[in-house]
Design an enzyme around this catalytic site. Structure first.
Site, PDB file in Angstrom:
ATOM      1  N   ILE A  66      67.456  20.440  50.137  1.00  0.00           N
ATOM      2  CA  ILE A  66      67.610  19.331  50.152  1.00  0.00           C
ATOM      3  C   ILE A  66      69.090  18.992  49.387  1.00  0.00           C
ATOM      4  CG2 ILE A  66      66.412  18.463  48.010  1.00  0.00           C
ATOM      5  CD1 ILE A  66      65.136  16.222  49.950  1.00  0.00           C
ATOM      6  N   GLN A  77      64.127  28.107  37.775  1.00  0.00           N
ATOM      7  CA  GLN A  77      62.936  27.647  38.877  1.00  0.00           C
ATOM      8  C   GLN A  77      62.381  26.452  38.664  1.00  0.00           C
ATOM      9  OE1 GLN A  77      59.725  30.605  39.140  1.00  0.00           O
ATOM     10  NE2 GLN A  77      58.853  29.617  40.950  1.00  0.00           N
ATOM     11  N   HIS A 120      60.041  30.991  46.675  1.00  0.00           N
ATOM     12  CA  HIS A 120      60.920  30.960  47.733  1.00  0.00           C
ATOM     13  C   HIS A 120      62.194  31.753  47.410  1.00  0.00           C
ATOM     14  CE1 HIS A 120      61.377  27.947  44.412  1.00  0.00           C
ATOM     15  NE2 HIS A 120      62.739  28.248  44.619  1.00  0.00           N
TER      16      HIS A 120
HETATM   17  P1  5GP Z   1      64.264  26.632  42.387  1.00  0.00           P
HETATM   18  O1  5GP Z   1      65.156  25.646  41.439  1.00  0.00           O
HETATM   19  O2  5GP Z   1      62.909  26.539  41.939  1.00  0.00           O
HETATM   20  O3  5GP Z   1      64.735  28.238  42.605  1.00  0.00           O
HETATM   21  O4  5GP Z   1      64.766  26.084  44.064  1.00  0.00           O
HETATM   22  C1  5GP Z   1      63.914  24.990  44.340  1.00  0.00           C
HETATM   23  C2  5GP Z   1      64.911  24.499  45.431  1.00  0.00           C
HETATM   24  O5  5GP Z   1      64.145  23.366  46.394  1.00  0.00           O
HETATM   25  C3  5GP Z   1      66.153  23.812  44.767  1.00  0.00           C
HETATM   26  O6  5GP Z   1      67.411  24.262  45.527  1.00  0.00           O
HETATM   27  C4  5GP Z   1      65.994  22.274  45.404  1.00  0.00           C
HETATM   28  O7  5GP Z   1      67.025  21.711  45.766  1.00  0.00           O
HETATM   29  C5  5GP Z   1      64.865  22.443  46.587  1.00  0.00           C
HETATM   30  N1  5GP Z   1      64.152  21.404  47.089  1.00  0.00           N
HETATM   31  C6  5GP Z   1      63.579  20.467  46.041  1.00  0.00           C
HETATM   32  N2  5GP Z   1      62.782  19.630  46.549  1.00  0.00           N
HETATM   33  C7  5GP Z   1      62.882  19.567  47.910  1.00  0.00           C
HETATM   34  C8  5GP Z   1      62.591  19.015  48.999  1.00  0.00           C
HETATM   35  O8  5GP Z   1      61.642  18.182  48.953  1.00  0.00           O
HETATM   36  N3  5GP Z   1      62.865  19.457  50.349  1.00  0.00           N
HETATM   37  C9  5GP Z   1      63.705  20.493  50.540  1.00  0.00           C
HETATM   38  N4  5GP Z   1      64.251  20.800  51.773  1.00  0.00           N
HETATM   39  N5  5GP Z   1      64.162  21.273  49.378  1.00  0.00           N
HETATM   40  C10 5GP Z   1      63.876  20.810  48.140  1.00  0.00           C
END
Ligand code: 5GP
Ligand code: ZN
Length: 127
Positions: free
Chosen positions: A44, A107, A113
């Site tokens: 997103i 994270q 993911h």
């Molecule tokens: P992390 O920081 O945990 O490695 O990555 C989480 C990712 O999820 C981030 O890049 C963030 O932009 C994405 N993200 C968070 N909420 C949503 C959502 O509601 N939809 C989508 N498609 N991505 C999301």
């Protein structure tokens, strides 16, 4: 049901987990690939022209929680990431797979993911 799948960390779906809600289609996402094991959808808040998240359908909180029993799932995530990068046109020019684990790595969603980033020059070391 095995004891493992009843554990909170390993349950099929967590009610308060954002990515479980996307998997269950309770929250919309721009899905680029889906099969019985994984879903891949556009981030997103994209950090590159291509920014796709490859997410297993089974809830596992962090890479710390992955075990040898998850080899097939993790392997499928990696080959899916490569297939997405190829279909987005980045296989030859280059792309990056990123796995953030816990707070120091940033994270924010505690359902594993694999980030697929491509379409621009990616610096090293990462921030
Ligand atoms: P992390 O920081 O945990 O490695 O990555 C989480 C990712 O999820 C981030 O890049 C963030 O932009 C994405 N993200 C968070 N909420 C949503 C959502 O509601 N939809 C989508 N498609 N991505 C999301
Ligand atoms: Zn989840």
């Amino acid at each position: 049901m095995t004891q493992r799948s009843e554990s909170p960390v390993f349950s099929r779906s967590m009610g308060d987990c954002l990515f479980c809600k996307i998997i269950d289609k309770k929250i919309p996402a721009k899905v680029v690939h889906e099969d019985d094991q994984v879903i891949a959808f556009r981030d997103i808040n994209p950090q590159a022209p291509t920014h796709v998240l490859v997410v297993p359908k089974r809830h596992v909180a962090t890479l710390n929680d992955v075990t040898a029993a998850d080899h097939a799932m993790v392997g499928h995530m990696v080959t899916t990431a490569a297939a997405v990068a190829r279909s987005e046109g980045h296989a030859e020019a280059g792309w990056r797979a990123v796995w953030n684990v816990n707070a120091a790595a940033g994270q924010t969603v505690f359902h594993i993911h694999l980030h697929v980033l491509g379409g621009r020059a990616l610096g090293w070391p990462p921030g």
